[in-house]
Design a protein around this motif. Sequence first.
Motif, PDB file in Angstrom:
ATOM      1  N   THR A   1      -5.131   6.993  12.486  1.00  0.00           N
ATOM      2  CA  THR A   1      -6.489   6.903  11.695  1.00  0.00           C
ATOM      3  C   THR A   1      -6.797   5.566  11.204  1.00  0.00           C
ATOM      4  O   THR A   1      -5.686   4.668  11.159  1.00  0.00           O
TER       5      THR A   1
ATOM      6  N   ILE B   1      -7.730  17.421  17.348  1.00  0.00           N
ATOM      7  CA  ILE B   1      -9.005  17.421  16.357  1.00  0.00           C
ATOM      8  C   ILE B   1      -9.499  15.997  16.214  1.00  0.00           C
ATOM      9  O   ILE B   1      -8.689  14.947  15.767  1.00  0.00           O
TER      10      ILE B   1
ATOM     11  N   LYS C   1     -12.046  13.356  14.543  1.00  0.00           N
ATOM     12  CA  LYS C   1     -12.938  13.456  13.237  1.00  0.00           C
ATOM     13  C   LYS C   1     -13.452  11.851  12.994  1.00  0.00           C
ATOM     14  O   LYS C   1     -12.875  11.044  12.981  1.00  0.00           O
TER      15      LYS C   1
ATOM     16  N   ARG D   1      -8.654  12.919   2.785  1.00  0.00           N
ATOM     17  CA  ARG D   1      -9.003  13.032   4.314  1.00  0.00           C
ATOM     18  C   ARG D   1      -7.804  13.538   5.240  1.00  0.00           C
ATOM     19  O   ARG D   1      -8.154  14.167   6.073  1.00  0.00           O
ATOM     20  N   HIS D   2      -6.687  13.256   4.910  1.00  0.00           N
ATOM     21  CA  HIS D   2      -5.588  13.745   5.613  1.00  0.00           C
ATOM     22  C   HIS D   2      -4.333  14.368   4.875  1.00  0.00           C
ATOM     23  O   HIS D   2      -4.218  13.959   3.567  1.00  0.00           O
TER      24      HIS D   2
ATOM     25  N   ASN E   1      -3.805  11.314   2.395  1.00  0.00           N
ATOM     26  CA  ASN E   1      -4.825   9.939   2.378  1.00  0.00           C
ATOM     27  C   ASN E   1      -6.082  10.423   1.754  1.00  0.00           C
ATOM     28  O   ASN E   1      -6.564  11.487   2.204  1.00  0.00           O
ATOM     29  N   GLY E   2      -6.322   9.678   0.791  1.00  0.00           N
ATOM     30  CA  GLY E   2      -7.876  10.079   0.314  1.00  0.00           C
ATOM     31  C   GLY E   2      -8.618   8.792   0.338  1.00  0.00           C
ATOM     32  O   GLY E   2      -8.046   7.594   0.614  1.00  0.00           O
TER      33      GLY E   2
ATOM     34  N   PHE F   1     -15.047  10.444   9.390  1.00  0.00           N
ATOM     35  CA  PHE F   1     -15.264  10.680   8.313  1.00  0.00           C
ATOM     36  C   PHE F   1     -16.482   9.849   7.555  1.00  0.00           C
ATOM     37  O   PHE F   1     -17.253  10.390   6.585  1.00  0.00           O
ATOM     38  N   VAL F   2     -16.482   8.553   8.046  1.00  0.00           N
ATOM     39  CA  VAL F   2     -17.585   7.692   7.338  1.00  0.00           C
ATOM     40  C   VAL F   2     -18.930   8.070   7.814  1.00  0.00           C
ATOM     41  O   VAL F   2     -19.254   8.040   9.247  1.00  0.00           O
TER      42      VAL F   2
ATOM     43  N   GLY G   1      -7.021   6.534  -2.551  1.00  0.00           N
ATOM     44  CA  GLY G   1      -5.344   6.375  -2.430  1.00  0.00           C
ATOM     45  C   GLY G   1      -4.708   7.296  -1.719  1.00  0.00           C
ATOM     46  O   GLY G   1      -5.276   8.092  -1.198  1.00  0.00           O
ATOM     47  N   SER G   2      -3.505   6.859  -1.737  1.00  0.00           N
ATOM     48  CA  SER G   2      -2.565   7.897  -0.999  1.00  0.00           C
ATOM     49  C   SER G   2      -1.401   8.069  -1.787  1.00  0.00           C
ATOM     50  O   SER G   2      -0.909   7.477  -2.815  1.00  0.00           O
TER      51      SER G   2
ATOM     52  N   ALA H   1     -10.516   9.028  12.919  1.00  0.00           N
ATOM     53  CA  ALA H   1      -9.190   9.739  13.120  1.00  0.00           C
ATOM     54  C   ALA H   1      -8.815  10.767  14.209  1.00  0.00           C
ATOM     55  O   ALA H   1     -10.107  11.365  14.634  1.00  0.00           O
TER      56      ALA H   1
ATOM     57  N   ARG I   1      -7.411  27.059  19.452  1.00  0.00           N
ATOM     58  CA  ARG I   1      -7.583  26.447  17.743  1.00  0.00           C
ATOM     59  C   ARG I   1      -8.126  27.949  17.192  1.00  0.00           C
ATOM     60  O   ARG I   1      -8.876  28.592  17.629  1.00  0.00           O
TER      61      ARG I   1
ATOM     62  N   VAL J   1      -1.698  21.053  14.491  1.00  0.00           N
ATOM     63  CA  VAL J   1      -2.802  20.182  13.833  1.00  0.00           C
ATOM     64  C   VAL J   1      -3.691  21.247  12.923  1.00  0.00           C
ATOM     65  O   VAL J   1      -3.705  22.553  13.402  1.00  0.00           O
TER      66      VAL J   1
ATOM     67  N   GLU K   1     -12.719   1.886   5.969  1.00  0.00           N
ATOM     68  CA  GLU K   1     -13.430   2.637   4.693  1.00  0.00           C
ATOM     69  C   GLU K   1     -14.968   2.303   4.633  1.00  0.00           C
ATOM     70  O   GLU K   1     -15.852   3.264   4.693  1.00  0.00           O
TER      71      GLU K   1
ATOM     72  N   LEU L   1      -8.058   5.284   8.063  1.00  0.00           N
ATOM     73  CA  LEU L   1      -8.477   5.675   6.764  1.00  0.00           C
ATOM     74  C   LEU L   1      -7.261   6.048   6.109  1.00  0.00           C
ATOM     75  O   LEU L   1      -7.406   7.055   5.071  1.00  0.00           O
ATOM     76  N   ALA L   2      -6.067   5.458   6.231  1.00  0.00           N
ATOM     77  CA  ALA L   2      -4.849   5.929   5.543  1.00  0.00           C
ATOM     78  C   ALA L   2      -4.417   4.843   4.447  1.00  0.00           C
ATOM     79  O   ALA L   2      -3.670   4.112   4.770  1.00  0.00           O
ATOM     80  N   LEU L   3      -5.324   4.815   3.155  1.00  0.00           N
ATOM     81  CA  LEU L   3      -5.028   3.559   2.521  1.00  0.00           C
ATOM     82  C   LEU L   3      -3.512   3.547   1.916  1.00  0.00           C
ATOM     83  O   LEU L   3      -2.705   4.340   1.861  1.00  0.00           O
TER      84      LEU L   3
ATOM     85  N   PHE M   1      -0.379   4.962  -3.850  1.00  0.00           N
ATOM     86  CA  PHE M   1      -1.042   4.008  -3.578  1.00  0.00           C
ATOM     87  C   PHE M   1      -2.179   4.154  -3.953  1.00  0.00           C
ATOM     88  O   PHE M   1      -2.938   5.023  -3.998  1.00  0.00           O
TER      89      PHE M   1
ATOM     90  N   LEU N   1      -1.345   4.287  11.487  1.00  0.00           N
ATOM     91  CA  LEU N   1      -2.072   4.408  10.404  1.00  0.00           C
ATOM     92  C   LEU N   1      -2.549   3.189   9.916  1.00  0.00           C
ATOM     93  O   LEU N   1      -1.657   2.197   9.819  1.00  0.00           O
ATOM     94  N   GLN N   2      -3.937   2.876   9.782  1.00  0.00           N
ATOM     95  CA  GLN N   2      -4.482   1.545   9.254  1.00  0.00           C
ATOM     96  C   GLN N   2      -5.337   2.193   8.083  1.00  0.00           C
ATOM     97  O   GLN N   2      -5.694   3.227   7.943  1.00  0.00           O
ATOM     98  N   ASP N   3      -5.946   1.138   7.507  1.00  0.00           N
ATOM     99  CA  ASP N   3      -6.537   1.310   6.361  1.00  0.00           C
ATOM    100  C   ASP N   3      -7.816   0.555   6.139  1.00  0.00           C
ATOM    101  O   ASP N   3      -8.322   0.347   5.025  1.00  0.00           O
TER     102      ASP N   3
END
Lengths: 363, 363, 363, 363
Positions: free
Chosen positions: B234, B203, B205, A148-149, A249-250, B207-208, A253-254, B216, A353, A220, B160, B236-238, A268, B155-157
Motif C-alpha cells: 500500500t 483484493i 483497492k 483504510r487498512h 492505517n487511516g 482509495f483516492v 494517522g496509524s 493497495a 471470496r 484477506v 494520499e 497509504l500506510a501513514l 502516528f 508499506l509506504q505513505d
Amino acid sequence: MLGYAFMGRAHSNAFLGLRHVAWPPPLLPRLVAIAGRDRALVAEAAVRYGYERWTTDWRELVSDPAIGLFDNGGPNSAHAEPTIEAARAGKHVVCEKPLGRDADEAFEIWRAVADAGVKHLCGFNFRFVPAVRLARELIEAGELGEIRHFRARYLQDWAESPALDTWRFRPAESGSGAIGDLASHAIDLGRFLVGEIESVSAIVKTFVEGREVDDAVEAVVEFSSGPVGTIEATRLALGRRNAMQWEINGSKGSLWFDMERLNELHVFRADGDRARGAKTVLVSEADHPFIDYWWPPGHIIGWGDTFLHELAYFLGAIAGRHEVAPYGATFEDGYRSSEVCDALVRSSQSKTREQISYRTLAG
Amino acid sequence: MLGYAFMGRAHSNAFLGLRHVAWPPPLLPRLVAIAGRDRALVAEAAVRYGYERWTTDWRELVSDPAIGLFDNGGPNSAHAEPTIEAARAGKHVVCEKPLGRDADEAFEIWRAVADAGVKHLCGFNFRFVPAVRLARELIEAGELGEIRHFRARYLQDWAESPALDTWRFRPAESGSGAIGDLASHAIDLGRFLVGEIESVSAIVKTFVEGREVDDAVEAVVEFSSGPVGTIEATRLALGRRNAMQWEINGSKGSLWFDMERLNELHVFRADGDRARGAKTVLVSEADHPFIDYWWPPGHIIGWGDTFLHELAYFLGAIAGRHEVAPYGATFEDGYRSSEVCDALVRSSQSKTREQISYRTLAG
Amino acid sequence: MLGYAFMGRAHSNAFLGLRHVAWPPPLLPRLVAIAGRDRALVAEAAVRYGYERWTTDWRELVSDPAIGLFDNGGPNSAHAEPTIEAARAGKHVVCEKPLGRDADEAFEIWRAVADAGVKHLCGFNFRFVPAVRLARELIEAGELGEIRHFRARYLQDWAESPALDTWRFRPAESGSGAIGDLASHAIDLGRFLVGEIESVSAIVKTFVEGREVDDAVEAVVEFSSGPVGTIEATRLALGRRNAMQWEINGSKGSLWFDMERLNELHVFRADGDRARGAKTVLVSEADHPFIDYWWPPGHIIGWGDTFLHELAYFLGAIAGRHEVAPYGATFEDGYRSSEVCDALVRSSQSKTREQISYRTLAG
Amino acid sequence: MLGYAFMGRAHSNAFLGLRHVAWPPPLLPRLVAIAGRDRALVAEAAVRYGYERWTTDWRELVSDPAIGLFDNGGPNSAHAEPTIEAARAGKHVVCEKPLGRDADEAFEIWRAVADAGVKHLCGFNFRFVPAVRLARELIEAGELGEIRHFRARYLQDWAESPALDTWRFRPAESGSGAIGDLASHAIDLGRFLVGEIESVSAIVKTFVEGREVDDAVEAVVEFSSGPVGTIEATRLALGRRNAMQWEINGSKGSLWFDMERLNELHVFRADGDRARGAKTVLVSEADHPFIDYWWPPGHIIGWGDTFLHELAYFLGAIAGRHEVAPYGATFEDGYRSSEVCDALVRSSQSKTREQISYRTLAG
C-alpha cells in the motif's frame, strides 16, 4: 465458576484481586462454588482460589440460588448447555471465547441467553488491554480519519509436536484449532476497532501430520465500511510466543501494537510536526479508564491484569453503571466472530471470496 | 544509462562509487552516455554523474559500439523496446522492475533478450540488502528447517494527495500502482527466499478518488512447496515511509526484517538454549559477501548502497566470475514476478483463488 | 589528501560522491593528489579514488599550488606538522579528530592555523548525522526547555585481543586509546548540543594485559550552564559494534539516539497529549538541511554519508556561503575537546573532580 | 503490615495473590492486622485487603502473638524503631528500601535485627524481576566471562512540579531524594550482579527551586573485582516513566535490560555464530524459578508481580526451604547499599573519589 484450568485460574485470580487493586469494586464478589470434571483437582482448586464449595456437576451451580453470576471457563464443547441453563436459571453469564464451536452453536447460545434477559459477556479479554482501549478511544475521536487498512496476526509457537494431546486438538471438543483459539481474537479486535467484516478469502492449513484441527489460517478481509486487510493466525511461528500484532492505517494517522509488549501502543499522526514519527506510548497514565487497577505510571502491567479489567467492567454492568456494549464483548459479538470463523473455513474449501451474512435475533 | 530521475541517479551513483568502495572492482565501468527525454535535464545529468555524452534519443545508445552495458531506469512504458533493442545490439542489459507493465510484456522482453544471448538483470535490489542475502544463506543452510509461513508487507505513505501526477499514476505508463511498484518486490523476495508462488487470493483497492491505478493490494499466497502466507502493499500506510517488512517461519526457526532498519536481521533458532529469544543481528560483519563495499562492522549502510552491491554483482557476472542467478534476479525472475502481479488483479476481479502458471522459453 | 586508510577512504569517497548526490555542489572538488607512507598502497589508492598524482612525501602536497584544500586523515601523530604547514601555505585544512594527541598539541595546531587565516574543520562527523543536526535545531528552538542531563556512551567491541597492533595502540602515535578515539566524539556532541563542560570526575582503565593505551573511561560531567551527566567510552562492550548512544533531558522534553540506528531520533515532548510517549523519528524528511544528499524519505542512509554532509558543508564555508561554526567543528572545537580529554586523565590520577579551563587565542 | 499506601498495597496484594497463582505456597499467610496513621484510611485498607484487624499504633502489631511476620512498608523515618521492635518480639521482618535514612541508621537496624535472630528481607524487589534473576544465573554460570563494565540508570519523570509535597521531599522523613529512592535500587543490582562497590565519584544535584532533597545523582563506580561503570538516578528525565536500565559487559558476553520492558532481557554472547547479535529474550519460559507464579510462556507479567516472587521467596526462607541470601536482599544488603548512598553524598561534597568501607557485625 466452571473450569479450574488455565481460564478458571485466570478468572478466579481476577475475581479475588479486584478488591485489592480497586476500591470500592463495583460489586464485591463472593466466590460461592466451582465445578470441574476431576474430583481431586476441583477440590484443591476450591481451597486454592477460595471458593466455598465445589462440585463435579455443573448443574449444582445452576440450581444454587446463592449464585448470581455463572462464569464458564470450560472447554469449547462445554460452553453451550451450562451457559444456557445458567441463564435460564436467571444468572448473569460470562463465557470464554469462542462462544460456540461454530456459528450455529454460538447463535443458539446467544439467542437462548438473550431470551433469558440476563447480562452476558464473551471473554474477548484483549478489548481490556489498556492499549486496545486507548486505540478505540483515539479512533472514536476521529484521530485516524477514514480507516483504510486493518492487519492482524496472532502468532504462537507451542504446537510443533505431533504428540500434543489436549481438548484443543480434538475437533469434537474444540471445533477448530488456531481459528477459534487465535483468529477469533483478531476478528473481534477488527470488529471492535474498525467495524463489521463483510468478506474473507482464506487458506486454512494443517502442517503437523495426524493433527485433526487447523494449525494456521491466512486471510484477506474486507470491512463493510471500506477498509481492507489481513487476518492471520498460527500456532507454528517459532519465536513468537504470544504475538497478537495489529496495525491500523487511516487517512490522518496509524496505530500498531504487539501483545508481547502489551503496555505499549504506537501512534502516528500526520500533524505536520517536523519531528515526524510514531510515538511509543507506555499506556499506564492517570487518565486511562483502567487506572484504578494499576500501579503508578510506568509500572507496567501483565497479561493477567486484563481479566481484572474485564470482570470489573462486567460487574459494573451488572451493578447498572453502564451497558456491557460497546467496550465489553456481548454474546452477539461472540456469535458474529463465529460467523467470520466459519467463513474462513468455507472460503478455504470453496477457494472463493466468501461474503458473510449475520443473523439477528428478530430474524 | 536510460533515465536520469530517481533510478537513473541511484544507478549512476552506484557505478561511480564502485571503484571507491571496492578495489579492484570486477570491471571498471566507463560512463559513456546517458539518455532522457528532457534536453536540459539530461545534459545536466551527464555533467553531474560524469557521463561522456548525452542524448534525447535512446537509439543512439543502442547503436553506440562503445557501450557494452545498457541500463534502463526509465518509466515502465519505456522498458520493453529500448531493452530489447539494446540486447539485440549485443549489449548486456539491466532493467528496473517491474520488467513489463504486465506478464505478457515481461515475457516478451525476457524472450527477446534471452534470444539475444546477453546477460540480463532485473532491478530487484532488495536481494542485495545484506540482511536479505544473509537470510537466503541461512535458509539454504537449513537453519529454518521446513518453511511454513512467508508474510510480507511493503508499506509506504506518500500517495494520499489526489493532486499527485507522475507517470506512476498513469496506467498506460505504469501498468499498475502499488502492485508493480511495491508488491513486485515482496513477490520477488518470496520467490528468492521461499520458492515459487502457486496461487493467490487478493483484493486490489483504489482509495483516492479519481486515481486510475491501485493504491493497495492485500493477498493470501500459497507456495508450491507448501508454505502459506500473505503479501500486502500500500502507498497509504501513514507513518510507514519505506517499510518493506517480512517474516518467515520454519520448523526450526524464524527470520524477520524491516527495510526501515535494513542493517538488522532478526533470527530465532529453536536450539534449546535457556536464553530463548530472537537475535537482532547487525548485518555488517566481516564474513558477509558484500563486506568489500562497507565500512568496519557496526558502521551501518544505507538504502543507496544496495545498488552498489547489485551492479557490482552484475559486473562480476559479465566478467564471468559467476552467473547472474541465483543471487541476482534475471529477466526470468522479472517475468515470473509479473505473472504473480497479474494473478493478483485477476483474483480481485474473479473473487476466487487464482492458480498461476508460468510460461517457459521452450514452451 | 593525506592518508589512504579508513579515514582516507571515507573522505575520498565523500569528495567523489558529492557531485553525484547533490547538484550543484557548493564547489566542485578536483582530486589533485594523495600522500601516504607506503608507495604501493598510495599509488593504488590514487587510481582507485581518482587522484591525479600520488606521493610518499606530504610536503609535496603542501608546496603544490594546485591544491587549495588539505585533508589530513593520517594517524594522530601526523596531525600537527602537516596540517600547520599546509595552512601556512595558504590551504584550507580538514583534520581528523582528535586534533592533537593532547590539549597542548591541539592548541598549537589551532593557534598556528588560525594565524594563517585559512578555514579549518575538525572531523567530528557526528555533527553531520541528520538526527544530531535535528536535535540541535530542536534544542535551539527551545523545545526541550532548560537542559538538566546529558548522558553519552560510545561503545565498541573490537579490542579484546592482546595481539592487536596498530598505531591506535601505540601511545606515541595515538596519544590515548578510547579517550581520543571515542570519548572525544561524546565530548564534542555534549558541547554541540548542551554547552561547555566545566568539570569531570573520571576513571580511566586498561583491561587488556600489556596494552599501553586506555581501553575505557567512565566519567561524570558538569556543564557550565547547569546540566550534569555522564560520558563513557569503551572498546570492550561486546555486542555493541558502534553504539554512540546519548540522551538529553530538559524541563520540557527529552531526546535520545543510538548510532547503530542512526536514521532515528527519539523525541519526547511534555505537551499534555493523552497519547504520551516518545516519538521514533525516521530522520529523512524533505525539510532537513541535508535532504539534497539523500534519497526519498524513508530510504535510509549509512554511516559513510555523514562525510558527504560534512565535506559539502565545509566546501560551502570555503565558498563563502556560511561560516564553519556553529554546525561544523572548527579547530577551536578540536582543541576544547582535547582539554576535556586531558582532564579525564588527570581526574583519574588525582581521584578528584577536575575543573577545566580553556585557553583562548588572545590569552 | 505497617503502611497502607503504595508499598502497603503492593505487599498486601502479593500476600493475597500467592495462593491463587502458586499452589501450594510455601506458607499460607494469614492477614492478621494492618497499622497506619490515619484511622479512616487504615480501617478501609483492612477491609479492602482482607486484614482481620487494624490499628493506628504499630506497637499493637509488635505485641500481638498471632503475628509471625512484620512487614514494614511505611515511610523511611518509620523503618528503624518498628522493625527493630518487631524483631525483638521474635517476628520475622520485611522492610522496604532504603533500610535506613543513612548508613548509620541502616547499620543499627541490621545489627539489632540480626541480634534478635529472626529472618530479614530488605525490599529490593528488582532482584525478583525474572530477567534480573536470569541475568544472575547466566553470570554465575560464567557466560559473560570476566566482567568489565556495569552501567545503571534509574530514570523517572514525576518530580518536576515545585508544589509536590509528600514525605519523599522532606529530608527528616526520607533521608534523601533520588538517591535513597532510586539509586539504591541501582546499587543493589550492581552488588547482586557484579560484586561489591569500592569507590564512587559523584555529583548530587537539586534542580527544582526550594526542594530540600536531591533530584538527581550522577556517579562513576569502581567494583572491588575490577569492573568500572556508572550509576545514575533522576526524577527529572521526561519521557522515562520507570526506566531502570542497566548494562553489563564481560569478556565473553553482555546483558542489558530496561524496566519499562521488564519481561525482556538482552543477551549477547561472543560465540562465533555467523548470525552475530543480541538476543531479546522474553523471560517467561518454563525453566524459570518463578514459573509457578506465571501464565504460559509469552503471557507477560507486570511490575506488581515482582512482589509475589519476593514475598513467596521470603516465606520459603521462613519455612526453611532455603536461605534469604543470595537471591533475596538481607538487611546486610540494605545496610551496604546505604553505605554507597552515603558515599555518593560525601563525594559530591568533597569533589573526590570516595573509598567505601563496610562495617561488619563482629566489628
